[in-house]
Write an enzyme that holds these catalytic residues in place. Structure first.
Site, mmCIF file in Angstrom:
data_model
loop_
_atom_site.group_PDB
_atom_site.id
_atom_site.type_symbol
_atom_site.label_atom_id
_atom_site.label_comp_id
_atom_site.label_asym_id
_atom_site.label_seq_id
_atom_site.Cartn_x
_atom_site.Cartn_y
_atom_site.Cartn_z
ATOM 1 C CG ASP A 119 -0.526 -2.238 -12.454
ATOM 2 O OD1 ASP A 119 -1.426 -1.898 -11.669
ATOM 3 O OD2 ASP A 119 -0.594 -3.270 -13.155
ATOM 4 C CG HIS B 245 -2.717 0.903 -15.521
ATOM 5 N ND1 HIS B 245 -2.771 1.819 -14.507
ATOM 6 C CD2 HIS B 245 -2.929 -0.310 -14.940
ATOM 7 C CE1 HIS B 245 -2.996 1.202 -13.363
ATOM 8 N NE2 HIS B 245 -3.104 -0.090 -13.598
ATOM 9 C CG HIS C 119 -4.805 0.401 -9.053
ATOM 10 N ND1 HIS C 119 -3.626 0.009 -8.455
ATOM 11 C CD2 HIS C 119 -4.754 -0.072 -10.333
ATOM 12 C CE1 HIS C 119 -2.891 -0.678 -9.326
ATOM 13 N NE2 HIS C 119 -3.564 -0.740 -10.471
ATOM 14 C CG ASP D 297 28.828 -9.588 14.147
ATOM 15 O OD1 ASP D 297 28.134 -8.885 14.905
ATOM 16 O OD2 ASP D 297 29.355 -10.648 14.484
ATOM 17 C CD GLU E 180 -6.858 -6.006 -17.380
ATOM 18 O OE1 GLU E 180 -6.989 -6.959 -16.611
ATOM 19 O OE2 GLU E 180 -5.889 -5.237 -17.380
ATOM 20 C CG ASP E 181 -10.224 -3.829 -15.368
ATOM 21 O OD1 ASP E 181 -10.241 -4.976 -15.839
ATOM 22 O OD2 ASP E 181 -9.399 -3.435 -14.532
#
Length: 706
Positions: free
Chosen positions: A139, A72, A48, A259, A76-77
């Site tokens: 992201d 990034h 990712h 059109d 957080e993870d």
């Protein structure tokens, strides 16, 4: 699947070798940090951030943005913290990563509040470095590309948020390549069946009309060459979501929209753009009023192009956009083009201008963020501010101002300066007086008339368009209400304490602090504000402050003294519509939760049940000099005669009486009942008016409605 080698090969085309090596090192750092983690699709998680960095590489972003993209999610993870990122890759990268990261340490009451607070944090980071939002957009784009592994309800929620916030931001920053893909992917996730049907229909039509498109394209190319212009004519694809929205909101069928044949002409210079427009208009007849010059006056996101509509073969509608190759790069990459040109170490005026506009927009977001009461209110303001269409108006000095479509003179006033918006009382549009709620159109000159002491009107919120104006008005009214409610709360508490011969200033901190803790308020100001708004009762607060119960009973029985009404108390003192009290009437106050004191006439039936309740009622009296005008209703019994209402209105004007409304109810062929809403100063003023009205021969009876 892309690999780090593929990414580095792409970066070698525009970044120095040492910066490419730093990007490679960031990838291996991210891979190690995310070791063992997998996405919903089952792929290793590091795929990712690598995909996000690849999207940014296509925009030619700098190495710091690419490193931030690769890292990034580590804060957080994973167990990696901001300090570790700073040590490895520097403070700039760490701030970018932190700005993109979500808030994971705070518990929110709802998903919407969490998303709003995340966005608010990101705006603060954007104010420091605009690259935060570019990384976030990349992201979000990769997340949208890989929605397939998620539940349908989660898909729709993420797609709706993308459509409401991220796609408009990409548009506002001029990054068209990201915007178009974000919109199409969101459309596909929210309405999968409609998306597939529309996609198939577009493919079918494209095949059927290939010959016609080719014929027009060749004709335009030949005419450019005949006039000695270097330009390339290409067909322009229509975005599926914009097709769907046109069908939905313009109530047109698919065939009517398809059109229209769309083309783009790319030239070498601005001069060639204007020469090409002449060539195009000589080839096919232009549609009157459909020429737009975004080269001389660029859009708010920096977009530049000439737009025109033509009558083609057999009256067939043709849309043509004419721009230079640099403008094309700007239209696709927007603010990201700033780094595209920086990578080559050359400044480019269009890219620099776009970057400056983006910075100005983020500065405006920051002001809104500071004024907003909470994150949800702020994100609503941002949604309002992401309008794609603009009107261009002029200041009296001839400066151009860009405003969203549907803006009013009040929006214009706040766009010039917040203080001008606050003091605005009237306006001139093209030198003629106009209502403050009038919709502005491109080319108009706006002059704002201000007055010292003027303040925003709550009614403005019903017609202002820009988020800047809306947030400034709300902020001012909140501040005003807070000040007025605190002042009223102090008066109510002092009145309640005066029964015990005590004043608020005499109460020690030792007695006050436990009370504030018991009532769960942070300060005396908050307590006074709550009392002024009717959320806390002064009588109850006093009961908790005074320990002597005998004194309390004796004082509550006496209830001496009354609070004085001056007419300048503002929003926290209002006048009841059921009985319309005016100065010199006997009055009583009802403490209404969240609204402060509502003033009633002493004889009002609505006070019957609470009249003797000290927690809900407060004794009031009028000051010797009361300011302002007060509304009430008069009922007149009049005989039919031409011009009678005009005579009554003229009389009211002569007596300095404002007319709020007039309604007539015919009782029979000869007599009518006239209800008159009037604005008067006091009972003497009212008595004089009623006396004058009774002198009119056709007026049989005048009574004040109670």
């Amino acid at each position: 699947m892309n690999t780090i080698d593929d990414l580095c090969d792409r970066l070698k085309g525009y970044l120095p070798a040492d910066e490419v090596q730093q990007v490679r090192r960031a990838y291996f750092y991210s891979e190690q940090a995310h070791d063992g983690q997998r996405r919903s699709s089952g792929e290793p998680y590091v795929t990712h951030p690598l995909a996000v960095a690849t999207i940014l590489a296509n925009l030619h972003m700098d190495h710091q943005a690419l490193i931030a993209a690769l890292l990034h999610d580590v804060i957080e993870d994973t167990s990696v913290n901001k300090e570790a990122v700073t040590r490895q890759f520097g403070e700039v990268v760490a701030e970018l990563v932190d700005g993109v990261s979500k808030l994971t340490q705070i518990t929110f009451e709802s998903k919407a509040e969490a998303q709003a607070e995340n966005f608010r944090k990101m705006v603060l980071a954007m104010a420091e470095d605009i690259r935060v939002i570019i990384v976030k957009l990349a992201d979000r784009l990769h997340n949208m590309r890989t929605l397939g592994a998620l539940r349908p309800d989660k898909k729709r929620r993420i797609a709706r948020e993308t459509l409401d916030i991220y796609a408009p931001i990409a548009n506002r920053l001029g990054i068209n390549t990201l915007r178009l893909e974000l919109e199409d992917l969101s459309f596909q996730a929210i309405y999968p069946m409609r998306y597939e049907r529309l996609k198939r229909a577009v493919l079918q039509v494209r095949g059927n009309r290939r010959e016609v498109v080719k014929k027009i394209q060749v004709r335009l190319q030949e005419r450019l060459e005949q006039d000695g212009l270097k330009g390339r004519v290409v067909g322009r694809e229509k975005n599926l979501l914009s097709l769907y929205n046109k069908m939905k909101y313009q109530k047109k069928s698919f065939s009517e929209i398809m059109d229209v044949y769309a083309f783009r002409i790319l030239t070498e210079s601005v001069d060639d753009c204007y020469r090409a427009i002449g060539t195009v208009h000589n080839t096919y007849k232009p549609v009157p009023g459909r020429f737009k010059d975004y080269v001389a006056i660029p859009k708010a996101n920096g977009y530049q192009s000439l737009h025109t509509s033509l009558f083609g073969l057999s009256g067939m509608p043709i849309e043509v956009q004419i721009r230079t190759r640099e403008m094309e790069a700007m239209a696709n990459n927007g603010v990201a083009a700033h780094w595209l040109y920086k990578a080559g170490q050359t400044d480019h005026p269009i890219a620099e201008g776009s970057h400056a506009r983006a910075r100005q927009w983020v500065k405006g977001l920051l002001e809104m963020q500071q004024r907003a009461g909470d994150s949800l209110e702020f994100i609503e303001h941002v949604k309002v501010d992401l309008f794609p269409d603009e009107v261009y108006v002029f200041t009296p000095r001839g400066e151009i101002m860009e405003l969203p479509k549907g803006s009013t003179p009040v929006d214009f006033a706040y766009a010039v300066h917040t203080d001008i918006g606050h003091a605005c009382v009237a306006c001139r549009v093209d030198r003629k007086l106009a209502p403050l709620s009038a919709k502005l159109h491109s080319g108009q000159t706006i002059e704002i008339i201000t007055a010292p002491g003027a303040r925003p009107n709550l009614a403005w919120l019903s017609f202002v368009t820009t988020a800047r104006a809306r947030s400034a008005i709300r902020h001012y009214i909140k501040q005003q209400q807070r000040t007025e409610s605190e002042s009223l709360g102090r008066r109510l508490l002092d009145k309640a304490l005066s029964q015990f011969n005590v004043h608020l200033e005499q109460i020690s901190d030792e007695r006050l602090v436990p009370l504030l803790e018991e009532m769960e308020v942070g300060s005396l100001q908050e307590l006074l504000e709550a009392i002024g708004l009717g959320k806390r009762m002064a009588y109850v607060v006093v009961r908790r402050l005074i320990d002597d119960k005998d004194t309390l009973v004796e004082a509550s029985a006496s209830q001496e003294g009354s609070m004085v009404i001056h007419g300048t108390e503002g929003m926290v003192v209002s006048f009841a519509r059921c009985c319309h009290p005016i100065p010199d009437d006997s009055i009583l106050g009802h403490i209404s939760f969240g609204s402060g004191i509502v003033v009633h006439r002493d004889t009002c039936r609505n006070l019957t049940e609470i009249r003797n309740d000290p927690e809900k009622c407060v004794t009031l009296s009028w000051a010797d000099a009361v300011e302002g005008e007060f509304g009430l209703n008069l009922r007149l019994e009049i005989e039919h005669q031409r011009g009678i209402i005009a005579r009554i209105a003229t009389l009211a004007a002569e007596m300095d009486v404002g007319l709020d409304r007039i309604s007539v109810d015919e009782r029979d062929a000869r007599i009518s009942t006239l209800t008159l809403g009037v604005l008067i100063k006091n009972r003497v003023h009212l008595a004089r008016l009623m006396k004058k009205l009774r002198l009119i021969p056709e007026v049989n009876r005048v009574v004040r409605l109670r």
